[in-house]
Each structure stands twice: as structure tokens, then as C-alpha cells.
Design a protein around this motif. Sequence first.
Motif, short mmCIF file in Angstrom:
data_model
loop_
_atom_site.label_atom_id
_atom_site.label_comp_id
_atom_site.label_asym_id
_atom_site.label_seq_id
_atom_site.Cartn_x
_atom_site.Cartn_y
_atom_site.Cartn_z
N THR A 139 -2.06 -6.39 1.89
CA THR A 139 -3.12 -5.38 1.80
C THR A 139 -3.16 -4.54 3.08
N GLY A 190 -5.49 -2.91 -4.44
CA GLY A 190 -5.41 -1.67 -5.23
C GLY A 190 -5.59 -0.40 -4.40
N LEU A 191 -4.99 -0.36 -3.21
CA LEU A 191 -5.04 0.80 -2.28
C LEU A 191 -6.43 1.01 -1.70
N LYS A 192 -7.31 0.01 -1.86
CA LYS A 192 -8.69 0.16 -1.38
C LYS A 192 -8.94 -0.60 -0.07
N VAL A 243 -0.61 -1.76 -8.16
CA VAL A 243 -2.03 -1.72 -7.79
C VAL A 243 -2.80 -2.73 -8.64
N HIS A 271 -9.43 -4.11 -8.18
CA HIS A 271 -10.15 -4.66 -7.02
C HIS A 271 -11.53 -4.04 -6.97
N SER A 297 -8.30 3.05 -8.38
CA SER A 297 -7.05 2.94 -7.61
C SER A 297 -6.08 4.07 -7.97
#
Length: 274
Positions: free
Chosen positions: A95, A116-118, A136, A139, A159
Amino acid sequence: MRFAGVDLSKPKVMGVINVSPESFFKGSVKQSEEELIQTVLKMVEDGASFIDVGAKSTAPYLETQIPVEEEVRRAVWAIKTIREHVDVPISIDTTSARVAEEALKAGADIINDVSGLKGDENMAKVAKEYDVPVIVCAHKKVGDFKDPVHEVIKALEESLQIAYKHGIEKEKIAIDPAIGFLRPNWPPWYEWDSKVLANLNLLKVFGLPILVGVSRKSFIGAITGRKDPMERLAGSLAATAIAVWNGAHIIRTHDVRETVDAVKMAAFMRTFNP
Ligand SMILES: Nc1nc2c(c(=O)[nH]1)N=C(COP(=O)(O)OP(=O)(O)O)CN2
Ligand SMILES: Nc1ccc(C(=O)O)cc1
């Protein structure tokens, strides 16, 4: 449909290698170079189309914090070693944008981000800059939910927004319902995970490859009563068959040989129920 150059007209298997001693399934942990090489060669021989490398556990019920420098060190060592021995696409399970970037420089091909790119605002930038495919995962903070699969869909939509905003192309994205990660107060997480898998076909609306990781996870322990992840292979294969029946394109597993057979069985039978 393809992902990272791999044809997904038949579902494929991703072998998991962890270089994180804290990981929940100790059988997945490799710490010597020889063990790493033997395992990866065997996974590819057994039919793995991808190798996923994790350098830090993300189990929501374990204490897993390690310094980012340590995660980088583990990831770079593993990826350099694996890259010298196999040609299949390698994903880095992280992450952290910093770890992802160093892993890509060391020879990884795909970013696998369970947040998820968060989790790290630089992750989408790194994916775009290196022009690599991304996995992804759904999340989000979960409270009490009646409808798990729709919560998963909403989390994935967020995401995808992040990805598209950064110019990541649709062809470079696979989605994942994050089995075992989303833990509401209610329903109990094993029911949440089971509801998501039973309704996985709803994720087809995205028109993207669907990756699912059920391997030896705790929902299997809760349902079968098998406390030790070592005892959860049969449960994992049953859940794998359900995931494939409901449209999964890639199954992420610690047990490549057995999972390849389960995937073949479910995929063959599914052709008679289009
Ligand atoms: N895309 C994706 N990535 C994942 C998923 C998953 O379901 N999907 N599950 C994980 C848990 O398995 P692992 O053996 O890596 O456990 P650990 O977090 O304890 O290392 C870790 N990474
Ligand atoms: N990273 C993860 C590891 C394990 C599990 C699980 O056992 O459900 C979930 C996530």
C-alpha cells in the motif's frame, strides 16, 4: 480480456510468496534465497500465470507495522531474486508508493494495492509514471451493512475514479473484492465475505478482470472450525470453485497446484451454464 499481457479467456492462478515473517500463513513465508527460488519455480511449473510478492502482512487482525525501509529491503531482495528465475508477471503487494516504486525498479510488473489507491496519495502517480497495471481492492471504513456486495461496488467505484483521474487506462486495471479485509460490526465478517463471493457476478458490471484471494483466510476458519490456516486448504478450494463459477478471472493462492485443478473444474463446468 487480458491483464498484464495474460489471456483471461480461461481463469488463471496467481501464486503468493511472502517475505514477511509476520504473515498469517507461515507456509507462505520464504526467507532464504534458495527457498524463494525453489518455490517460485515450482509455482510456475504447477501452472501459476502470475507471482504476487508481499513484504509486509496486511492482515487486519495482526500487529503488522514495520518501518517502510524494511519493507523496501525485503521487497527489492525478493523481486530481484525471483525476476532472475521466471518470466511470468510479478506483482508487488503493497500500500506504499515508495515500496511500489522500488519494487518496479527491481523488476516487478504490476502494483497490487489492497487499499485501492486510497492508502498513499502517490500510488496512482507511480502507477501512471511507470505505466504498469494495477490491482485495486475494495477499501473503505465499514460500519453495519446489509448489502456487502454493493458496498464493495461503491468502494471500487471510488478507486476507479482515483485511477482515471490520474490517467490510468481501463485496460490496465483489475478489481478485487478484498475478501477478509472488510470487517463490519455486523454482519460478522465471515458472513460478509460469503455474501460477497455468492454475489460476485455483480462485479461483472465493471467489465474489468476480477481477482479474488480466498486462500486459507479466516472466514474459512470460522465456517469450517479450522483454527490453524494450515488446515484450511480444502475450504479454500471450495471457495475458489465458487469464485470461478461466479466470474473470477484470477485466483490468488498459496497452493498453486491444487488451486489450478479446482479452477479447471469450475471453469469447465461453467461453460455449460453460460
Ligand atoms: N489483491 C489482493 N491482495 C491481497 C489479498 C487479496 O485477497 N487480494 N490478500 C492478502 C492476504 O494474504 P497473504 O498471504 O498475503 O497474508 P498477509 O497479509 O498476512 O501477508 C494479501 N494481498
Ligand atoms: N491480509 C489478510 C490476511 C488474512 C486475512 C484473513 O485471514 O481473513 C485477511 C487479510
